[in-house]
Design a protein around this motif. Structure first.
Motif, PDB file in Angstrom:
ATOM      1  N   ARG A  95     -14.458   2.549 -24.076  1.00 50.72           N
ATOM      2  CA  ARG A  95     -13.412   3.554 -23.859  1.00 50.72           C
ATOM      3  C   ARG A  95     -13.425   4.690 -24.870  1.00 50.72           C
ATOM      4  O   ARG A  95     -12.967   5.788 -24.584  1.00 50.72           O
ATOM      5  CB  ARG A  95     -12.031   2.895 -23.847  1.00 50.72           C
ATOM      6  CG  ARG A  95     -11.550   2.450 -25.212  1.00 50.72           C
ATOM      7  CD  ARG A  95     -10.224   1.750 -25.145  1.00 50.72           C
ATOM      8  NE  ARG A  95      -9.846   1.231 -26.458  1.00 50.72           N
ATOM      9  CZ  ARG A  95      -9.232   0.082 -26.662  1.00 50.72           C
ATOM     10  NH1 ARG A  95      -8.933  -0.694 -25.644  1.00 50.72           N
ATOM     11  NH2 ARG A  95      -8.915  -0.306 -27.889  1.00 50.72           N
ATOM     12  N   GLU A 112     -16.941  -3.352 -17.142  1.00 46.86           N
ATOM     13  CA  GLU A 112     -15.941  -2.347 -17.504  1.00 46.86           C
ATOM     14  C   GLU A 112     -14.732  -3.010 -18.171  1.00 46.86           C
ATOM     15  O   GLU A 112     -14.134  -2.447 -19.084  1.00 46.86           O
ATOM     16  CB  GLU A 112     -15.492  -1.563 -16.270  1.00 46.86           C
ATOM     17  CG  GLU A 112     -16.585  -0.767 -15.576  1.00 46.86           C
ATOM     18  CD  GLU A 112     -16.935   0.536 -16.282  1.00 46.86           C
ATOM     19  OE1 GLU A 112     -16.613   0.683 -17.476  1.00 46.86           O
ATOM     20  OE2 GLU A 112     -17.542   1.409 -15.625  1.00 46.86           O
ATOM     21  N   ARG A 136     -16.404   8.242 -21.691  1.00 41.51           N
ATOM     22  CA  ARG A 136     -16.589   6.789 -21.638  1.00 41.51           C
ATOM     23  C   ARG A 136     -18.068   6.456 -21.797  1.00 41.51           C
ATOM     24  O   ARG A 136     -18.952   7.158 -21.297  1.00 41.51           O
ATOM     25  CB  ARG A 136     -16.062   6.237 -20.312  1.00 41.51           C
ATOM     26  CG  ARG A 136     -15.942   4.711 -20.272  1.00 41.51           C
ATOM     27  CD  ARG A 136     -15.188   4.258 -19.046  1.00 41.51           C
ATOM     28  NE  ARG A 136     -15.083   2.805 -18.974  1.00 41.51           N
ATOM     29  CZ  ARG A 136     -14.137   2.077 -19.559  1.00 41.51           C
ATOM     30  NH1 ARG A 136     -13.201   2.702 -20.281  1.00 41.51           N
ATOM     31  NH2 ARG A 136     -14.103   0.765 -19.451  1.00 41.51           N
ATOM     32  N   ASP A 182      -3.507   6.769 -18.102  1.00 53.64           N
ATOM     33  CA  ASP A 182      -4.805   6.357 -18.638  1.00 53.64           C
ATOM     34  C   ASP A 182      -5.489   5.367 -17.694  1.00 53.64           C
ATOM     35  O   ASP A 182      -4.834   4.672 -16.913  1.00 53.64           O
ATOM     36  CB  ASP A 182      -4.636   5.718 -20.012  1.00 53.64           C
ATOM     37  CG  ASP A 182      -4.416   6.747 -21.106  1.00 53.64           C
ATOM     38  OD1 ASP A 182      -4.563   7.956 -20.813  1.00 53.64           O
ATOM     39  OD2 ASP A 182      -4.091   6.359 -22.236  1.00 53.64           O
ATOM     40  N   TYR A 194      -2.943   2.910 -24.926  1.00 55.37           N
ATOM     41  CA  TYR A 194      -2.835   3.487 -23.585  1.00 55.37           C
ATOM     42  C   TYR A 194      -1.481   4.148 -23.392  1.00 55.37           C
ATOM     43  O   TYR A 194      -0.481   3.768 -24.009  1.00 55.37           O
ATOM     44  CB  TYR A 194      -3.025   2.409 -22.511  1.00 55.37           C
ATOM     45  CG  TYR A 194      -4.357   1.713 -22.574  1.00 55.37           C
ATOM     46  CD1 TYR A 194      -5.526   2.390 -22.247  1.00 55.37           C
ATOM     47  CD2 TYR A 194      -4.450   0.378 -22.973  1.00 55.37           C
ATOM     48  CE1 TYR A 194      -6.751   1.751 -22.307  1.00 55.37           C
ATOM     49  CE2 TYR A 194      -5.674  -0.264 -23.034  1.00 55.37           C
ATOM     50  CZ  TYR A 194      -6.825   0.428 -22.702  1.00 55.37           C
ATOM     51  OH  TYR A 194      -8.035  -0.192 -22.762  1.00 55.37           O
ATOM     52  N   GLY A 243     -17.173   6.750 -26.295  1.00 54.59           N
ATOM     53  CA  GLY A 243     -17.399   5.312 -26.256  1.00 54.59           C
ATOM     54  C   GLY A 243     -18.864   4.975 -26.476  1.00 54.59           C
ATOM     55  O   GLY A 243     -19.757   5.815 -26.297  1.00 54.59           O
ATOM     56  N   GLU A 266     -14.287  -3.139 -22.479  1.00 55.58           N
ATOM     57  CA  GLU A 266     -13.375  -1.993 -22.466  1.00 55.58           C
ATOM     58  C   GLU A 266     -13.236  -1.374 -23.852  1.00 55.58           C
ATOM     59  O   GLU A 266     -13.288  -0.153 -24.012  1.00 55.58           O
ATOM     60  CB  GLU A 266     -12.010  -2.439 -21.933  1.00 55.58           C
ATOM     61  CG  GLU A 266     -10.858  -1.485 -22.185  1.00 55.58           C
ATOM     62  CD  GLU A 266     -10.966  -0.194 -21.402  1.00 55.58           C
ATOM     63  OE1 GLU A 266     -10.224   0.747 -21.728  1.00 55.58           O
ATOM     64  OE2 GLU A 266     -11.790  -0.117 -20.473  1.00 55.58           O
ATOM     65  N   GLU A 267     -13.052  -2.192 -24.863  1.00 51.33           N
ATOM     66  CA  GLU A 267     -12.836  -1.673 -26.225  1.00 51.33           C
ATOM     67  C   GLU A 267     -14.027  -0.849 -26.697  1.00 51.33           C
ATOM     68  O   GLU A 267     -13.860   0.194 -27.338  1.00 51.33           O
ATOM     69  CB  GLU A 267     -12.576  -2.833 -27.182  1.00 51.33           C
ATOM     70  CG  GLU A 267     -12.303  -2.395 -28.610  1.00 51.33           C
ATOM     71  CD  GLU A 267     -12.022  -3.558 -29.547  1.00 51.33           C
ATOM     72  OE1 GLU A 267     -12.058  -3.350 -30.772  1.00 51.33           O
ATOM     73  OE2 GLU A 267     -11.772  -4.685 -29.045  1.00 51.33           O
ATOM     74  N   LEU A 294     -12.764   0.859 -12.832  1.00 52.42           N
ATOM     75  CA  LEU A 294     -11.607   1.255 -13.629  1.00 52.42           C
ATOM     76  C   LEU A 294     -10.361   1.326 -12.754  1.00 52.42           C
ATOM     77  O   LEU A 294     -10.446   1.457 -11.534  1.00 52.42           O
ATOM     78  CB  LEU A 294     -11.836   2.629 -14.275  1.00 52.42           C
ATOM     79  CG  LEU A 294     -13.092   2.833 -15.111  1.00 52.42           C
ATOM     80  CD1 LEU A 294     -13.078   4.215 -15.736  1.00 52.42           C
ATOM     81  CD2 LEU A 294     -13.214   1.777 -16.189  1.00 52.42           C
ATOM     82  N   TYR A 328      -9.505  13.675 -24.126  1.00 49.64           N
ATOM     83  CA  TYR A 328     -10.009  12.373 -23.690  1.00 49.64           C
ATOM     84  C   TYR A 328     -11.486  12.211 -24.035  1.00 49.64           C
ATOM     85  O   TYR A 328     -12.294  13.122 -23.819  1.00 49.64           O
ATOM     86  CB  TYR A 328      -9.788  12.196 -22.188  1.00 49.64           C
ATOM     87  CG  TYR A 328      -8.333  12.092 -21.829  1.00 49.64           C
ATOM     88  CD1 TYR A 328      -7.673  10.877 -21.899  1.00 49.64           C
ATOM     89  CD2 TYR A 328      -7.602  13.213 -21.455  1.00 49.64           C
ATOM     90  CE1 TYR A 328      -6.327  10.769 -21.590  1.00 49.64           C
ATOM     91  CE2 TYR A 328      -6.248  13.131 -21.141  1.00 49.64           C
ATOM     92  CZ  TYR A 328      -5.619  11.894 -21.213  1.00 49.64           C
ATOM     93  OH  TYR A 328      -4.287  11.802 -20.922  1.00 49.64           O
ATOM     94  N   LYS A 343      -8.422   2.103 -17.445  1.00 51.83           N
ATOM     95  CA  LYS A 343      -9.107   1.058 -18.205  1.00 51.83           C
ATOM     96  C   LYS A 343      -9.925   0.194 -17.261  1.00 51.83           C
ATOM     97  O   LYS A 343      -9.689   0.195 -16.050  1.00 51.83           O
ATOM     98  CB  LYS A 343      -8.117   0.189 -18.996  1.00 51.83           C
ATOM     99  CG  LYS A 343      -7.299  -0.771 -18.152  1.00 51.83           C
ATOM    100  CD  LYS A 343      -6.307  -1.562 -18.990  1.00 51.83           C
ATOM    101  CE  LYS A 343      -6.956  -2.469 -20.001  1.00 51.83           C
ATOM    102  NZ  LYS A 343      -7.631  -3.643 -19.378  1.00 51.83           N
TER     103      LYS A 343
END
Length: 616
Positions: free
Chosen positions: A199, A191, A52, A183, A179, A231, A195-196, A164, A49, A185
């Motif tokens: 993340r 947030e 962020r 996960d 996702y 991110g 997000e794009e 989130l 992962y 988001k």
């Protein structure tokens, strides 16, 4: 005869071989399901992962960080039926029934496999994790994994930052593989909006495993592994110290404050009160019960972002805008005086009382002393521009101008759930009056001229009005994002566009003079700041209970650095609380401190408690 039998048998063998060959080709070349199943059996695809992206204020002070979150996972095929279940439950502080629910899944569900790891428990505390690690050898099949979740260094800016949440099946299905189960988001605030960018991109590590599902070694020396991409960092236009200062001033008050840099449209402050600590909505907190409690608080509504969602009649802060429209339409002039005796009457109709001025006012004076009679008159003349019996065309003309000022629709602020407010059109009043077979005239809607009636704005729209007047006729859409850490990303183009308002620049001068005089010797004496030319306007938004206190302003008068709107529910008239709070915000932003001779105003607002026990 014998030859015929041999040919038949040979044909059967050839046909069977052909069928088997085609089936093998289908399985190996065309149908990937068996290949995928074999791969799942031999390879463990461990998700890696990404971190962020962090969120900063305009001075690079951290607003949103990451902290470790420990998860417990299980490969069901490796589960030892003789394991010490009682000890396991004791370590996790769960009962036997919960244990059975956690480890038994619907194995027909394609999301789960007995030989593929799945999450058993989330949000294990570091203390519990440390104890659990000492006993993991007793529980074959179970293993721990660490992921980063959001944490917030300050108790500030909850509505702006958002939070989130775990994705649901619908979000997974619509994500085109981005996702998967478990996960997180962004759900609201920055947030969600970014997000794009925040993340990052997940990686994967391939591990060979045996027939029991145990990891043996890294596959192919790690050549196929993909490393996660962190991110982007998000730098906002927020001023954290100003935000915290505003939140302190709004303690024990319901309402909102929005402050904007007029030259860029960057939001310096966006706060809603009553609010909450953003850490309460962290994944690692007991947020389900916290969320339910806040969501059912119908009086304070802490989850409701009053800065962009609440719609309010703006009251008299609309008067400078109405003056600009009347000047542009040639329905009044800068020097035209309209008498006021403390009231306004049309035939037998008596309208809202005005201050007992007993004087005639021009544009600047009418703004300085907030003369209702002046603005009733110019509203009437604007609505009747195309004739007394054709008020709809005049009203729509006024509304078209207001739309140019960014009203009646969303400003596209990068805060989720923005409301568009309300601009009443002629169509609305036609439907309203036609229900009773009646007609309407200008005198039925004069209250719109003083910011009352059906007209409703959000606080961010009010602040943007102040920015437009500060800029003498243009604005950039208010926005929180300032830049990203990645050089390949830029803020959305819509925030770089200069939006012009169709009002001659020469008309802004007398309106701004009137706003300055309102501070110096008018309706907002508590907003006066030594050494700073503040231009503002008070408003009192009528309400069934105690009236709302409204104020908008910008400063300095020349080359303005800040435009602000303050709305305080049940705060009384505009000069009582909204005006002094706005001036304190302006002074803090421009001077970084409050002058000693104004500390009494600071203490007054910090200690003011305007909350009421019941709904108003």
């Amino acid at each position: 005869m014998e030859q015929t039998k041999r040919n038949i048998i040979l044909g059967i063998f050839i046909f069977s071989a052909l069928v088997l060959t085609l089936k093998a080709a289908q399985i190996q070349l065309l149908d990937s399901s068996f290949k995928d199943k074999a791969r799942r059996t031999t390879l463990n695809e461990k998700k890696l992962y990404p971190t962020r992206g962090l969120i900063y204020d305009r001075n690079m002070k951290l607003l949103a960080a990451n902290e470790p979150n420990y998860e417990l996972k299980l490969v069901y095929n490796q589960l030892d039926p003789k394991m010490d279940t009682m000890l396991f439950c004791e370590l996790l502080d769960i009962d036997k029934e919960t244990f059975e629910i956690l480890i038994n899944k619907n194995w027909r569900d394609p999301r789960f496999s007995k030989s593929t790891p799945f999450r058993v428990k989330n949000n294990i505390s570091p203390e519990k994790y440390a104890v659990l690690q000492e006993h993991m050898f007793r529980f074959p099949g179970f293993f721990t994994e660490m992921r980063n979740v959001r944490s917030y260094p300050h108790t500030s800016s909850a509505h702006v930052l958002g939070y989130l949440g775990e994705v649901n099946q619908s979000q997974i299905n619509n994500s085109e593989g981005v996702y998967e189960l478990g996960d997180f988001k962004g759900l609201v605030g920055l947030e969600e909006m970014y997000e794009e960018e925040l993340r990052g991109k997940k990686g994967v590590e391939y591990m060979l495993r045996d027939n029991l599902g145990r990891n043996v070694e890294v596959f192919d020396g790690g050549n196929l592994n993909e490393y996660p991409v962190p991110g982007d960092y998000l730098i906002t236009g927020l001023d954290l110290e100003l935000q915290k200062f505003g939140e302190a001033l709004m303690a024990n008050k319901r309402g909102s404050i929005v402050a904007i840099d007029p030259s860029t449209g960057e939001i310096l402050t966006a706060l809603s009160s009553i609010s909450y600590d953003p850490n309460q909505m962290s994944i690692s907190s007991n947020r389900d019960s916290i969320y339910r409690a806040m969501n059912t608080d119908s009086l304070n509504r802490p989850l409701f972002d009053r800065s962009v969602q609440a719609k309010y009649p703006p009251g008299s802060i609309l008067k400078p805008v109405m003056a600009l429209i009347a000047l542009q339409e040639g329905l009044t002039t800068v020097n035209r005086s309209i008498p006021c005796d403390g009231s306004y009457r049309v035939a037998r109709n008596f309208y809202q009382k005005c201050h007992a001025h007993n004087k005639a006012w021009g544009v600047a004076g009418a703004i300085q002393y907030s003369c209702n009679s002046y603005f009733y008159q110019i509203m009437r003349e604007m609505v009747e521009k195309y004739g007394y019996t054709n008020p709809g065309k005049g009203l729509d003309m006024v509304m078209d101008h207001l739309k140019e000022f960014g009203l009646g629709d969303k400003l596209d602020v990068d805060i989720s759930s923005e409301n568009k407010g309300n601009l009443p059109s002629s169509e609305y009043f036609n439907k309203l009056y036609n229900k009773n077979g009646a007609t309407w005239r200008s005198t039925a809607i004069l209250s719109i001229g003083i910011g009352q009636g059906e007209l409703e704005l959000t606080t961010v729209q009010m602040a943007n009005l102040a920015a437009i007047i500060a800029n003498r006729g243009y604005y950039y859409k208010p926005h929180l994002v300032k830049s990203f850490s990645s050089q390949t990303r830029d803020i959305p183009d819509k925030y770089k566009v200069k939006n012009e308002v169709n009002i001659n620049k020469e008309f802004y001068g007398p309106v701004i003079d009137g706003m300055e005089m309102a501070i110096e010797a008018g309706t907002a004496p508590l907003a006066k700041i030594p050494g700073i030319q503040v231009c503002g306007k008070t408003g009192t938004s009528q309400n069934i209970g105690k009236d709302h206190s409204v104020f908008f302003a910008f400063a300095p008068k020349e080359n303005p650095k800040i435009a602000i709107a303050v709305f305080i529910e049940n705060g009384g008239w505009g000069g009582s609380h909204a005006a002094p709070i706005a001036s304190l915000m302006i002074e803090q932003y421009l001077n970084k401190k409050i002058a000693e001779n104004r500390n009494w105003i600071l203490e007054r607002e910090l200690n003011a408690n305007l909350l009421e026990d019941d709904k108003t």
